[in-house]
Design an enzyme around this catalytic site. Sequence first.
Site, PDB file in Angstrom:
ATOM      1  N   ALA A   1      41.303  34.656  34.992  1.00 16.23           N
ATOM      2  CA  ALA A   1      41.954  35.345  36.051  1.00 16.23           C
ATOM      3  C   ALA A   1      41.991  37.060  36.004  1.00 16.23           C
ATOM      4  O   ALA A   1      41.917  37.419  34.806  1.00 16.23           O
ATOM      5  CB  ALA A   1      43.495  35.079  35.673  1.00 16.23           C
TER       6      ALA A   1
ATOM      7  N   LYS B   1      37.389  46.179  35.273  1.00 16.29           N
ATOM      8  CA  LYS B   1      36.639  45.255  34.378  1.00 16.29           C
ATOM      9  C   LYS B   1      36.423  45.882  33.049  1.00 16.29           C
ATOM     10  O   LYS B   1      36.521  45.281  31.991  1.00 16.29           O
ATOM     11  CB  LYS B   1      35.595  44.793  35.106  1.00 16.29           C
ATOM     12  CG  LYS B   1      35.732  43.828  36.262  1.00 16.29           C
ATOM     13  CD  LYS B   1      36.535  42.700  36.153  1.00 16.29           C
ATOM     14  CE  LYS B   1      36.066  41.437  35.184  1.00 16.29           C
ATOM     15  NZ  LYS B   1      37.128  40.480  35.181  1.00 16.29           N
TER      16      LYS B   1
ATOM     17  N   LEU C   1      49.369  37.025  35.178  1.00 18.95           N
ATOM     18  CA  LEU C   1      48.831  38.134  33.778  1.00 18.95           C
ATOM     19  C   LEU C   1      49.707  39.090  33.553  1.00 18.95           C
ATOM     20  O   LEU C   1      49.452  39.675  32.400  1.00 18.95           O
ATOM     21  CB  LEU C   1      47.756  38.897  34.701  1.00 18.95           C
ATOM     22  CG  LEU C   1      46.455  37.883  35.060  1.00 18.95           C
ATOM     23  CD1 LEU C   1      45.391  38.718  35.827  1.00 18.95           C
ATOM     24  CD2 LEU C   1      45.781  37.553  33.698  1.00 18.95           C
TER      25      LEU C   1
ATOM     26  N   VAL D   1      28.784  37.023  42.530  1.00 22.60           N
ATOM     27  CA  VAL D   1      28.401  35.308  42.502  1.00 22.60           C
ATOM     28  C   VAL D   1      28.585  34.938  43.810  1.00 22.60           C
ATOM     29  O   VAL D   1      29.731  34.979  44.849  1.00 22.60           O
ATOM     30  CB  VAL D   1      29.897  34.997  41.518  1.00 22.60           C
ATOM     31  CG1 VAL D   1      29.643  33.437  41.590  1.00 22.60           C
ATOM     32  CG2 VAL D   1      29.512  35.660  40.090  1.00 22.60           C
TER      33      VAL D   1
HETATM   34  P1  NAP Z   1      39.127  34.913  42.501  1.00 25.52           P
HETATM   35  O1  NAP Z   1      38.490  33.680  43.315  1.00 25.52           O
HETATM   36  O2  NAP Z   1      39.494  36.049  43.553  1.00 25.52           O
HETATM   37  O3  NAP Z   1      39.752  34.515  41.334  1.00 25.52           O
HETATM   38  C1  NAP Z   1      40.473  35.424  40.757  1.00 25.52           C
HETATM   39  C2  NAP Z   1      41.649  34.795  40.153  1.00 25.52           C
HETATM   40  O4  NAP Z   1      42.483  35.493  39.463  1.00 25.52           O
HETATM   41  C3  NAP Z   1      42.572  33.687  40.998  1.00 25.52           C
HETATM   42  O5  NAP Z   1      42.864  32.419  40.493  1.00 25.52           O
HETATM   43  C4  NAP Z   1      43.894  34.585  40.995  1.00 25.52           C
HETATM   44  O6  NAP Z   1      44.963  33.930  41.397  1.00 25.52           O
HETATM   45  C5  NAP Z   1      43.775  35.273  39.420  1.00 25.52           C
HETATM   46  N1  NAP Z   1      44.815  36.412  39.535  1.00 25.52           N
HETATM   47  C6  NAP Z   1      44.534  37.437  40.068  1.00 25.52           C
HETATM   48  N2  NAP Z   1      45.848  38.320  39.791  1.00 25.52           N
HETATM   49  C7  NAP Z   1      46.419  37.653  39.027  1.00 25.52           C
HETATM   50  C8  NAP Z   1      47.724  37.698  38.452  1.00 25.52           C
HETATM   51  N3  NAP Z   1      48.495  39.074  38.388  1.00 25.52           N
HETATM   52  N4  NAP Z   1      48.237  36.700  37.605  1.00 25.52           N
HETATM   53  C9  NAP Z   1      47.533  35.502  37.533  1.00 25.52           C
HETATM   54  N5  NAP Z   1      46.370  35.261  38.170  1.00 25.52           N
HETATM   55  C10 NAP Z   1      45.703  36.234  38.805  1.00 25.52           C
HETATM   56  O7  NAP Z   1      37.502  35.836  42.014  1.00 25.52           O
HETATM   57  P2  NAP Z   1      36.459  35.002  41.138  1.00 25.52           P
HETATM   58  O8  NAP Z   1      35.083  35.507  41.916  1.00 25.52           O
HETATM   59  O9  NAP Z   1      36.638  33.564  41.086  1.00 25.52           O
HETATM   60  O10 NAP Z   1      36.735  35.734  39.787  1.00 25.52           O
HETATM   61  C11 NAP Z   1      37.106  35.122  38.527  1.00 25.52           C
HETATM   62  C12 NAP Z   1      36.570  36.307  37.336  1.00 25.52           C
HETATM   63  O11 NAP Z   1      35.163  36.517  37.534  1.00 25.52           O
HETATM   64  C13 NAP Z   1      37.264  37.429  37.387  1.00 25.52           C
HETATM   65  O12 NAP Z   1      37.559  37.712  36.274  1.00 25.52           O
HETATM   66  C14 NAP Z   1      36.196  38.400  38.216  1.00 25.52           C
HETATM   67  O13 NAP Z   1      36.439  39.795  37.812  1.00 25.52           O
HETATM   68  C15 NAP Z   1      34.916  37.978  37.657  1.00 25.52           C
HETATM   69  N6  NAP Z   1      33.799  38.245  38.159  1.00 25.52           N
HETATM   70  C16 NAP Z   1      33.527  38.015  39.431  1.00 25.52           C
HETATM   71  C17 NAP Z   1      32.509  38.365  40.038  1.00 25.52           C
HETATM   72  C18 NAP Z   1      32.263  37.809  41.478  1.00 25.52           C
HETATM   73  O14 NAP Z   1      31.220  38.170  42.014  1.00 25.52           O
HETATM   74  N7  NAP Z   1      32.897  36.982  42.180  1.00 25.52           N
HETATM   75  C19 NAP Z   1      31.400  38.969  39.630  1.00 25.52           C
HETATM   76  C20 NAP Z   1      31.866  39.107  38.125  1.00 25.52           C
HETATM   77  C21 NAP Z   1      32.686  38.954  37.554  1.00 25.52           C
HETATM   78  P3  NAP Z   1      45.481  33.739  42.903  1.00 25.52           P
HETATM   79  O15 NAP Z   1      44.687  32.526  43.315  1.00 25.52           O
HETATM   80  O16 NAP Z   1      46.980  33.285  42.824  1.00 25.52           O
HETATM   81  O17 NAP Z   1      45.137  35.066  43.517  1.00 25.52           O
END
Ligand code: NAP
Length: 338
Positions: free
Chosen positions: A80, A157, A60, A185
């Site tokens: 991401a 966010k 990113l 989630v």
């Molecule tokens: P996650 O499993 O932690 O996934 C986050 C992803 O972002 C991972 O692939 C991570 O890569 C990548 N990432 C983080 N920093 C990065 C960087 N500097 N460069 C490139 N990639 C990077 O979380 P998730 O729950 O699936 O979240 C996915 C999206 O949904 C995010 O935007 C999050 O804010 C949003 N969201 C999540 C929830 C929830 O409850 N889980 C709720 C609302 C919104 P690495 O594997 O290499 O770390």
Amino acid sequence: MTGTVLVTGGSGYIAGFVIRRLVETGWTVRATIRSLAREPEVRAWLGVDDARLSFVAADLTDDAGWAAAMAGCSHVAHLASPLPAGAPAHEDELIVPARDGALRALRFAADAGVGRVVMTSSVAAIAYGHGGDRTRFTEADWTVVDGPGVYAYPKSKTIAERAARDWLAQAGGGPELVTVNPSAVLGPVLGPDFSASIEAVKKLLAGDLPGLPDLGFGIVDVRDVADLHVRCLTEPGIAGERFIASGPFLKLADIAAVLRDEMGEAARRVPKMKLPDMLVRMAARFDPVLSQVVGELGHVRETPADHARARLGWVPRPHRETIVDTARSLIERGIVAA
Ligand code: NAP
């Protein structure tokens, strides 16, 4: 409609289900990961047809890899963004990659002629910092980043989604932007690298909590969030819209009750006693994770997904099924002892 979709953050929890759903529905997927060294591990979790999935390394915070990632893609699902389980040393550790990553994804998507970007925002960009007694929020609301109790993640966010919308408005062209704004989630995990949002159920099941703080959140199933992403990628006429993805707002005590009702002996370590707010506030002085959310004690934030239901025909599954499937998968994968 089919073609090639770029999914950013392909190693992430929600992204895994988005990739699976896209491949199931006939799309070819290119996914970004920070290092290609993780490709075999991520492919193994996903278990989709190898020929329909490829990976490109991109971060990113750096332009490298983004042009190659976007080339030939008609759509982008930008997931991401940092979502750590703990508190960052400084809020910019989350804000900068979230904001700059969203802008980078849009800029390279515009250069590549991508038609639509679906960005995973959050109810954290909607329902925080408003103060007062409000308990119900819609897509029309925006988190007040300098409002009371707004910690690093909701700030990241909100700032990222605002920056993406502002950039497109002043660019005067470029891809359509639609945001999916999920609450917490939950759901089955694909492997050991699951999202921080699963931690609450994991801690309850593992007996890591001495009692139940008066904390809660809206919950939504990862499979339903993935389904909503695919609907947002393909539904005509929704450019610029936001879609909350959420089921009911539940307190930890409600989640604990479902686990005890449905999980039998496996729920034996789930606490029953509520923790008094005063005790939680004292513990938060020594616990940086708790200190982030202590301002949430007693709060209710309903974020109904009426718009996604009405406009996109989205029907999330019952919350009990989500909680049970989360717990079962944590046990099946040996993440929590049976
Ligand atoms: P996650 O499993 O932690 O996934 C986050 C992803 O972002 C991972 O692939 C991570 O890569 C990548 N990432 C983080 N920093 C990065 C960087 N500097 N460069 C490139 N990639 C990077 O979380 P998730 O729950 O699936 O979240 C996915 C999206 O949904 C995010 O935007 C999050 O804010 C949003 N969201 C999540 C929830 C929830 O409850 N889980 C709720 C609302 C919104 P690495 O594997 O290499 O770390």
